[in-house]
Every structure is written in structure tokens, then in C-alpha cells.
Design a protein around this motif. Structure first.
Motif, PDB file in Angstrom:
ATOM      1  N   SER A  36       9.348  13.185  -4.428  1.00 20.58           N
ATOM      2  CA  SER A  36       7.866  13.432  -4.754  1.00 20.58           C
ATOM      3  C   SER A  36       6.945  14.137  -3.502  1.00 20.58           C
ATOM      4  N   GLN A  78       5.827  16.982   4.276  1.00 19.51           N
ATOM      5  CA  GLN A  78       5.455  15.462   4.183  1.00 19.51           C
ATOM      6  C   GLN A  78       6.831  14.649   4.314  1.00 19.51           C
ATOM      7  N   PRO A 134      -8.323  17.247   4.071  1.00 18.79           N
ATOM      8  CA  PRO A 134      -8.369  16.173   2.595  1.00 18.79           C
ATOM      9  C   PRO A 134      -7.370  16.371   1.576  1.00 18.79           C
ATOM     10  N   GLY A 135      -7.079  15.279   0.925  1.00 14.61           N
ATOM     11  CA  GLY A 135      -6.039  15.624  -0.116  1.00 14.61           C
ATOM     12  C   GLY A 135      -4.703  16.357   0.126  1.00 14.61           C
ATOM     13  N   SER A 136      -4.594  16.406   1.303  1.00 14.66           N
ATOM     14  CA  SER A 136      -3.116  16.768   1.640  1.00 14.66           C
ATOM     15  C   SER A 136      -1.975  15.939   1.724  1.00 14.66           C
ATOM     16  N   GLY A 137      -2.440  14.493   1.055  1.00 14.59           N
ATOM     17  CA  GLY A 137      -1.045  13.350   1.093  1.00 14.59           C
ATOM     18  C   GLY A 137      -1.073  12.808   2.181  1.00 14.59           C
ATOM     19  N   LYS A 138      -1.946  12.752   3.470  1.00 16.69           N
ATOM     20  CA  LYS A 138      -1.882  11.876   4.563  1.00 16.69           C
ATOM     21  C   LYS A 138      -1.449  10.389   4.229  1.00 16.69           C
ATOM     22  N   THR A 139      -2.513   9.959   3.328  1.00 16.13           N
ATOM     23  CA  THR A 139      -2.296   8.414   3.039  1.00 16.13           C
ATOM     24  C   THR A 139      -0.783   8.133   2.250  1.00 16.13           C
ATOM     25  N   LYS A 140      -0.590   9.182   1.458  1.00 14.18           N
ATOM     26  CA  LYS A 140       0.537   9.115   0.704  1.00 14.18           C
ATOM     27  C   LYS A 140       2.003   9.325   1.671  1.00 14.18           C
ATOM     28  N   ARG A 150      -0.109   1.350  -3.939  1.00 10.64           N
ATOM     29  CA  ARG A 150       0.553   2.350  -3.868  1.00 10.64           C
ATOM     30  C   ARG A 150       2.014   1.801  -3.310  1.00 10.64           C
ATOM     31  N   GLN A 187     -12.989  15.484   9.306  1.00 12.58           N
ATOM     32  CA  GLN A 187     -13.340  14.410   8.623  1.00 12.58           C
ATOM     33  C   GLN A 187     -14.155  13.200   9.466  1.00 12.58           C
ATOM     34  N   TYR A 221      -3.369  18.724  -2.764  1.00 13.98           N
ATOM     35  CA  TYR A 221      -2.996  17.974  -3.970  1.00 13.98           C
ATOM     36  C   TYR A 221      -4.272  17.793  -4.859  1.00 13.98           C
ATOM     37  N   ARG A 222      -5.477  17.456  -4.357  1.00 13.31           N
ATOM     38  CA  ARG A 222      -6.544  16.981  -4.889  1.00 13.31           C
ATOM     39  C   ARG A 222      -7.288  17.789  -5.356  1.00 13.31           C
ATOM     40  N   GLY A 269     -11.693   8.932   1.852  1.00 13.94           N
ATOM     41  CA  GLY A 269     -10.126   8.679   1.537  1.00 13.94           C
ATOM     42  C   GLY A 269     -10.181   8.534   0.031  1.00 13.94           C
ATOM     43  N   GLU A 271     -10.742   9.547  -4.113  1.00 12.50           N
ATOM     44  CA  GLU A 271     -10.939  10.690  -5.051  1.00 12.50           C
ATOM     45  C   GLU A 271     -11.271  10.439  -6.619  1.00 12.50           C
ATOM     46  N   ARG A 293     -13.875  15.043  -1.830  1.00  9.85           N
ATOM     47  CA  ARG A 293     -13.438  13.938  -2.903  1.00  9.85           C
ATOM     48  C   ARG A 293     -13.233  14.235  -4.353  1.00  9.85           C
TER      49      ARG A 293
HETATM   50  P1  ATP Z   1      -8.111  12.122   2.683  1.00  5.44           P
HETATM   51  O1  ATP Z   1      -8.210  12.895   3.581  1.00  5.44           O
HETATM   52  O2  ATP Z   1      -9.166  12.289   1.476  1.00  5.44           O
HETATM   53  O3  ATP Z   1      -7.886  10.747   2.965  1.00  5.44           O
HETATM   54  P2  ATP Z   1      -5.110  12.294   2.000  1.00  5.44           P
HETATM   55  O4  ATP Z   1      -4.770  13.175   2.724  1.00  5.44           O
HETATM   56  O5  ATP Z   1      -5.042  11.067   2.547  1.00  5.44           O
HETATM   57  O6  ATP Z   1      -6.823  12.620   1.624  1.00  5.44           O
HETATM   58  P3  ATP Z   1      -3.784  11.523  -0.477  1.00  5.44           P
HETATM   59  O7  ATP Z   1      -4.932  10.656  -0.785  1.00  5.44           O
HETATM   60  O8  ATP Z   1      -2.850  10.749   0.141  1.00  5.44           O
HETATM   61  O9  ATP Z   1      -4.436  12.578   0.586  1.00  5.44           O
HETATM   62  O10 ATP Z   1      -3.541  12.616  -1.601  1.00  5.44           O
HETATM   63  C1  ATP Z   1      -4.550  13.205  -2.335  1.00  5.44           C
HETATM   64  C2  ATP Z   1      -3.925  13.132  -3.881  1.00  5.44           C
HETATM   65  O11 ATP Z   1      -2.836  14.146  -3.876  1.00  5.44           O
HETATM   66  C3  ATP Z   1      -3.228  11.813  -4.288  1.00  5.44           C
HETATM   67  O12 ATP Z   1      -3.792  11.921  -5.723  1.00  5.44           O
HETATM   68  C4  ATP Z   1      -2.021  12.196  -4.151  1.00  5.44           C
HETATM   69  O13 ATP Z   1      -1.219  11.282  -4.943  1.00  5.44           O
HETATM   70  C5  ATP Z   1      -1.665  13.487  -4.423  1.00  5.44           C
HETATM   71  N1  ATP Z   1      -0.395  14.118  -3.503  1.00  5.44           N
HETATM   72  C6  ATP Z   1       0.050  13.847  -2.390  1.00  5.44           C
HETATM   73  N2  ATP Z   1       1.136  14.577  -2.112  1.00  5.44           N
HETATM   74  C7  ATP Z   1       1.604  15.042  -3.231  1.00  5.44           C
HETATM   75  C8  ATP Z   1       2.812  15.675  -3.308  1.00  5.44           C
HETATM   76  N3  ATP Z   1       3.682  16.105  -2.635  1.00  5.44           N
HETATM   77  N4  ATP Z   1       3.086  15.848  -5.021  1.00  5.44           N
HETATM   78  C9  ATP Z   1       2.071  15.406  -5.879  1.00  5.44           C
HETATM   79  N5  ATP Z   1       0.755  14.944  -5.542  1.00  5.44           N
HETATM   80  C10 ATP Z   1       0.586  14.560  -4.401  1.00  5.44           C
END
Ligand code: ATP
Ligand code: MG
Length: 729
Positions: free
Chosen positions: A11, A16, A34-40, A76, A270, A302-303, A600, A602, A637
Motif C-alpha cells: 500500500s 514511501q 502534510p498528508g504525504s504519509g509520513k506517519t504511515k 495503526r 508545519q 493522499y489527504r 497530524g 485529519e 487537515r
Molecule cells: P501530517 O503532516 O499532517 O502529519 P502525514 O504526512 O503524517 O501528515 P499521514 O497521516 O501518514 O500523513 O497520511 C495521511 C493520509 O493519507 C492517511 O489517511 C493515510 O492513510 C493516507 N495515505 C498515506 N500514504 C498512502 C498511500 N500510499 N496510499 C493510500 N493512502 C495513503
């Protein structure tokens, strides 16, 4: 080659995946918007270290910025590696990690294992006691210095690792260099230095640490005592851009035995905690300290929909000339442009918000729920009008991190007794508990008792017990009588605690002994909701007990001095640090919170009211760019819909003042003069939400949804038809 447990890797996008697979032995920085999946990515990397590299979960340390973020990461991670292994990962805020290890190794850094964590309110009380001595001096200089201000001076000094002694020395050094003798800052520094010194002493005497001390003593422990960190093989830090000097030192100390196995993720755009001494410079520092640090950038969002990103990215942060350039793409369709609305008063604004939320929920009934909305405020005092408007429309809402649960009077009353059982030296607890319920023991007699105790080197609580036991013959019978019920209560609880009673049982017994429900009825108009909170505290205590049983990695460790009571008190103090709202609480309610606390997180729909000069940027800021980033954090967010609003007149402290729209927005609208922010008509972003959610619905549910969609006005019916064609086949 991936084992079956590693399907989660599929996924991830290419960048990533590269970050997750990156050599665990080489330090890594993941930088992205933001929302680029860092935490993921961070969570996936933890899972990969465990599943693929076979690191024991208990050798991994994952640091988050808030308790809420830790909870989300636990959830998660549970999905990836199972609850049992997840529970073994050392995860939490820097504060929580420090508290955990200080408890274990307290003597090494010269504190008692039963230390109490002192919260900001208690700190302020102690400080105001010392500040009184400087009242005349300050008023002779015409300086208005409040306890809160002194606390933040002290806190900033501590964030830089300065003790009271260091602070005073530094002040001396700068003063010698200054040419003018008449700087009010000099007098302030002088008083702060003095109060800091006394405050430091008072904390040690009551065997307590404030939040900053947790970090400072943590650094000391982790750098000077190798057994405290020997378990560590890899350290990961989320939201690294908001770490301060002390937190960075902590990272280095905890990571020392890993020899560079460090992963951090962050987004310089941020960074919103400069006012709490966060150092974006830590990113560069890390590259110097950890030789061979690799940087990976993630570029896909992705957000949020394209328009939200475009609005924020081009207009908000690019104005900041000092920023690292970075691009963000989104795979979502461009969606609705953010909506900007103007109102004549805060009531009109609040009403619009309530009605609009209701409209959207009706329109997308079953797809959009109350829990999908967040109202983000520059500061929490802005919530009053909005809360009452929501209430009027019968929209359920919950304030996240606002009136903090553990700062409520009734909760503090109960905790004070329990703290006192655990740590008889903790003065703030004694001064609170002794008059709950009121026993007519005045401040003066209490002070006399305390100084008497100090002379004989016993704890104040012991001094009070001696009065009751008539060891001291010179005490008047009236005073003796007054302390009677207090001493009996404390003793009964102490006996129960030593017999191993659980915290929920202790609380129940305490409530009986002090007839707390009656006390509330007698003294509080809204006693019922307060009594509810007390019940909630009992629930919290049972939850802590349950979590501890689940995840106690050190159960076999005989050196551990953790009693159930101590663990409960620690958990309650640490959750008061940032945020506390159970998941259950937030699911079916509109969230009202501050932009800072929203970091962090959403939501499908985000509403940001009061985007006005003086509010956003806040009039007291010394860093406008940080305000701009804060608005950027707030806007990003939003997953699908973003509303910003402002009013032309707002009541501030009882006065109605004219208001201009925020300079940040004017900059944005200038560039896109032709209606960049348009009102919302039919919304393709609602389709986005529907697309994301539709698979969750059963066929009959979909039928209901399409019927609901059919009930709305013409332009929206058009959307409904398209949605129905696409998804409700
Ligand atoms: P922030 O800077 O706001 O903390 P972040 O970079 O930590 O954001 P996440 O919270 O990890 O971002 O991810 C944002 C959303 O995008 C989440 O709902 C996550 O599940 C989704 N997401 C991230 N990567 C993918 C992917 N490769 N495919 C589908 N969804 C994804
Ligand atoms: Mg994140």
C-alpha cells in the motif's frame, strides 16, 4: 522477497517504500508536506523492523508529539503486527518515556521514586507564592509580571537546558555587556532568576518534577546511566520539526546505544511550536551529529484535494521566504475550492457554521457524519459562540484538548488525596486536599504547620498527623478537631493502598469517606456533570489497570518501584499534558479544537473561523511566519472541504472591535482575483468522500443514501445523480 505478514508494503508508493526499506543501520530523515504519509511510513518502518529485521518490539523506541498521536500510532501498528507485539514497542511522548524510566532509575539522578508530576496550574500556584515577595519591588518599577509569565520564562530556560543557577549566571553575563542601566528586562530577569531558584528548591522539597523537569532529568539519566538505554536498537521520531533543544538531546541520548539507527520524519513548513522553543535547526543538527544521514522526500498527498493544497501551498507558505522549497501532488481530483465567508458578527459566523454542518449532513446523510467535521480555532476562547450555536442546532460536539479533563476541579480534588498517599511531601496536593470538603483550615494556619514541619524535618502531612495524635501539646483543641476527619481519611486510604487495593477501589472508598457527592451537591450548581466526570475518572483508572496488565514489559523486573497507584497517577498526569479525548468520544461528534492540537490529524470537512488580523496572525506573536505555518497546518487537515471565515466586528474582552480580514488571506485573494474562493455549489469533493466510503455500505444503505441525495436542491441533485450512477448500480 516479502513474507505474508509484509503485504502492507504494497500500500506504499515508491518513495514511501524506499523509506521503509532503507537500511536500518543508517540514519534517515523523511521530509514531506502534510498528508504525504509520513506517519504511515514511520509506522510501517516500525513494523518492517520487527517483521523483517526481527528486532524485538521492546528494543524499538517510537516518539510522538502528543498522546493523541501515540494512540493513533498504536492503532495503526496493531493492525500491522498485532496487539501483543504493538504493546511491547516503547511508544509515547518524550515526556511519557522520561517518566517511565525516571520511575525505574530515579535514585540515579537523585530523586525519589515516588516523585509526583506537577502540572502547570500547580506550578503557577507555587510561583505566585514566591512572586508575592517581589510585589513591592515590581510595582516600584511599574512592572506587571504575572505568575504565568514567570512560568514561561522558566520553561523557556529549561527548554534550553538552563538550571536556575545557569539562568542567573547568563543574566549576569548579558547585563555586564549592556550599556544602558535602565532596561526593565533587567529587573524582570532578576526577579525571574530569584523565583526560579526558589521554585526549583520547592519542587525538590515536595519531591516533584514539572513537565520540563521530566525532560531535563531524562537527559541526565539517559546520558549518565547506560542501563537506562541499553535496551534500545532503533529510535523513530514523528513531527521532528517541533522538537526543542532538550528533546533533541534526549533523542541523542536514547539513540546512543543504537549507533545511528535513527529515523525521523518532519515537515519544516508545519513547525508551529517556536513559542515553546522548538528548533527547526534540529534537522540540520541531526545531519551533522549522525554522519551519513539520508534524506528522503515524499511528494504525493493522499489527504486533501488539489484545491486545498494549491490554496495553501502557493499562497500561504510560499510567502515565507525562508522556507525549503517542496512540492506536493495529489491523486485526488481537484475538488471544490476552499470556501471563504464573511459575516457581520461572531453570532452570524457561528450560526452559519452550525447550519452549514447540518445541511451537509442532511445532504450526505449516512456518508458524512458529525464526526467528519472539525472546527479549528486559533485559541480556545473563540469556541464559546460556536459551542452555543451548535448546541442550539442540537449538533453533538466535543472540545478536544480544551477544558482539559485532568484540570477540572473535581478531578484535581480526587487526585490530590491519591497523590498525597503516594508522596506525603507533595505540597500542592496537601494544600488542596485538606479543605476538600471545607474544614475551615486557613492559609495562615497551614503555613504555620508547614514551617513547623520544615524545622523538625518531617513532611507537612506527618506534622498534621502529629497534631491529631496530640504529640504536640501546644495545639488548640479546635484545630485538632478540624484536622481529625482529614487525618482519618488519609490513614484509611493509606492502609488500603498498602494492602494493594486497586486505584478504582481507592477512589470509590475516598468518595465515601469524604462524602464527595454531597459535597458537590452542596457547593456546585452543575454538580451532576462534575459527578459524571468523577465516574469517568474511575473508568479511566480501570482502563489504565487493563493497559498495564497488557503491556507490562517489565513485570518480572523486581527493581521496578511501580505500584498500581503510582502507575495510575503517572498516566493521569501525562494525559493532562496535551490532549485527552477517548476515540469513542470523538466519533459521532463535531470536533472543536485549536489549530495547535489538530496537528497530524485529519477530517473530511474542516472549518476555520476568525481568520482575522489580530487573531490570525495572533496580535501577541513575535513570529508572523510561524502564524502563517499554523494556518497552513490547519488548512491541510482537510480531506475534502475547507471553509475559512471572518467577521467585520468581534467581541473581545467585553468590547466590540472592528476586524479586518487576515493578511494571509488577502495575499491569497490578490493573486486569484477572480473569485478564487467561491461559495460551495455542487461539490465534486463530496463525491470523493462518497467514493472513499461507498464500499463500506450495504446495498440497502446505498439505496437510502441515494434517496437522501435525491431530496436536495437542483444543483445538488445533479451531483446525486452522478454519484448514484457511478456507485449505486
Ligand atoms: P501530517 O503532516 O499532517 O502529519 P502525514 O504526512 O503524517 O501528515 P499521514 O497521516 O501518514 O500523513 O497520511 C495521511 C493520509 O493519507 C492517511 O489517511 C493515510 O492513510 C493516507 N495515505 C498515506 N500514504 C498512502 C498511500 N500510499 N496510499 C493510500 N493512502 C495513503
Ligand atoms: Mg503525521
Amino acid at each position: 522477497p516479502q513474507t505474508p505478514g509484509e503485504t502492507f508494503l504494497r500500500s506504499l508508493n515508491a518513495a514511501q517504500l524506499q523509506a521503509v526499506l532503507h537500511d536500518p543501520a543508517s540514519p534517515l530523515q523523511i521530509l514531506a508536506g502534510p498528508g504525504s504519509g509520513k506517519t504511515k511510513v514511520l509506522t510501517s518502518r516500525v513494523a518492517y523492523l520487527i517483521l523483517h529485521h526481527l528486532l524485538p518490539p521492546s528494543s524499538i523506541c517510537a516518539v510522538t508529539f502528543t498522546n493523541k498521536a501515540a494512540t493513533e500510532m498504536r492503532e495503526r501498528l496493531s493492525k500491522l503486527i498485532g496487539k501483543q507485539r504493538m504493546a511491547e514497542v516503547r511508544m509515547g511522548t518524550f515526556h511519557a518515556l522520561c517518566a517511565l524510566y525516571l520511575r525505574k532509575f530515579s535514585r540515579v539522578v537523585g530523586i525519589e521514586p515516588n516523585f509526583t508530576v506537577c502540572d502547570a496550574e500547580e506550578s503557577k500556584k507555587i510561583i505566585s507564592g514566591f512572586l508575592k515577595h517581589h510585589k513591592d519591588f515590581l510595582s516600584s518599577k511599574d512592572i506587571n509580571l504575572k505568575d504565568g509569565a514567570v512560568l514561561s520564562y522558566i520553561s523557556r530556560a529549561k527548554a534550553k537546558g538552563l538550571s536556575a543557577k545557569d539562568f542567573i549566571a547568563e543574566h549576569k553575563a548579558t547585563k555586564d555587556h549592556r550599556s544602558s542601566d535602565f532596561d526593565p528586562q533587567d529587573d524582570i530577569q532578576h526577579v525571574v532568576g530569584n523565583v526560579y531558584q526558589q521554585y526549583e528548591k520547592a519542587l525538590r522539597q515536595s519531591s516533584s518534577l514539572d513537565f520540563d523537569d521530566l525532560l531535563l532529568f531524562g537527559v541526565k539519566l539517559f546520558t549518565e546511566h547506560p542501563p537506562a538505554t541499553s535496551w534500545c536498537r532503533h529510535v523513530l521520531v514523528d513531527e521532528f520539526q517541533d522538537t526543542n533543544v532538550t528533546q533533541y538531546e534526549l533523542l541523542r541520548a536514547i539513540a546512543a546505544p543504537t549507533k545511528g539507527c535513527v529515523t525521523i520524519v518532519g515537515d519544516p513548513d508545519q513547525s508551529i511550536y517556536g513559542w515553546r522553543s522548538a528548533e527547526v535547526g534540529n534537522l540540520a543538527k541531526m545531519r551533522k551529529d549522525f554522519v551519513g544521514t539520508t534524506q528522503i522526500f515524499l511528494e504525493e498527498n493522499y489527504r486533501s484535494t488539489g484545491s486545498i493544497l494549491k490554496a495553501r501551498d502557493s499562497d500561504l507558505v510560499s510567502e515565507d521566504k525562508s522556507r525549503i522549497p517542496k512540492t506536493l501532488l495529489t491523486s485526488h481530483p481537484s475538488g471544490t475550492t476552499p470556501v471563504l465567508r464573511s459575516f457581520s458578527s461572531e453570532q452570524a459566523e457561528a450560526n452559519f457554521i452550525a447550519v452549514e454542518i447540518k445541511r451537509l449532513v442532511a445532504f450526505m446523510g449516512g456518508v458524512l457524519r458529525w464526526g467528519d467535521f472539525a472546527i479549528l480555532l486559533r485559541f480556545s476562547a473563540l469556541s464559546r459562540a460556536i459551542e452555543s450555536a451548535l448546541q442550539k442546532e442540537a449538533i453533538p460536539s466535543a472540545v478536544l484538548g480544551g477544558h482539559k479533563f485532568f484540570e477540572r476541579q473535581e478531578i484535581k480534588d480526587i487526585l490530590a488525596y491519591l497523590q498525597l498517599i503516594d508522596n506525603p511531601s507533595f505540597m500542592p496536593a496537601l494544600t488542596r486536599a485538606i479543605n476538600v470538603p471545607s474544614r475551615g483550615i486557613g492559609e495562615k494556619s497551614l503555613e504555620a504547620l508547614i514551617s513547623r514541619a520544615a524545622k523538625t524535618k518531617i513532611s507537612p502531612l506527618e506534622a498534621i498527623e502529629r497534631i491529631h495524635d496530640a504529640v504536640q501539646p501546644d495545639i488548640k483543641p479546635a484545630v485538632k478537631h478540624k484536622v481529625g476527619s482529614f487525618v482519618r481519611t488519609v490513614r484509611a486510604l493509606r492502609t488500603l493502598a498498602t494492602e494493594g487495593a486497586s486505584p478504582p477501589d481507592l477512589i470509590q472508598r475516598l468518595l465515601q469517606l469524604i462524602e464527595y457527592e454531597n459535597h458537590l451537591k452542596r457547593t456546585q450548581p452543575e454538580w451532576e456533570s462534575r459527578w459524571e466526570n468523577v465516574q469517568e475518572l474511575i473508568t479511566f483508572a480501570s482502563d489504565v489497570e487493563h493497559d498495564v496488565n497488557l503491556s507490562n514489559p517489565d513485570a518480572a523486573d523486581a527493581s521496578s518501584s511501580d505500584t498500581p497507584l503510582r502507575l495510575f497517577l503517572q498516566a493521569s498526569m501525562l494525559s493532562s499534558e496535551g490532549d485527552n479525548q477517548s476515540e469513542e468520544d470523538s466519533k459521532e461528534k463535531v470536533t472543536i479544537t485549536t489549530c495547535h492540537a489538530a496537528k497530524g490529524l485529519e477530517w473530511p470537512v474542516v472549518i476555520i473561523p476568525a481568520v482575522e488580523q489580530g487573531t490570525f496572525p495572533f496580535y501577541r506573536t513575535d513570529d508572523v511566519q510561524e502564524e502563517r505555518r499554523l494556518l497552513y497546518v490547519a488548512c491541510t487537515r482537510a480531506q475534502s472541504l475547507l471553509y475559512l471565515s471572518h467577521v467585520s466586528k468581534r467581541q473581545v474582552g467585553g468590547e466590540t472591535k472592528p476586524k479586518d480580514i487576515s493578511e494571509f488571506i488577502s495575499a491569497a485573494t490578490k493573486e486569484h482575483s477572480v473569485g478564487f474562493f467561491r461559495a460551495l455549489h455542487s461539490s465534486s469533493s463530496l463525491i470523493n468522500i462518497f467514493t472513499a466510503r461507498t464500499s463500506q455500505f450495504s446495498t440497502p444503505e446505498r439505496a437510502v443514501i441515494s434517496r437522501v441525495l435525491g431530496r436536495v436542491d437542483a444543483s445538488e441533485v445533479e451531483v446525486a445523480r452522478r454519484v448514484a450512477e457511478l456507485y449505486v448500480a
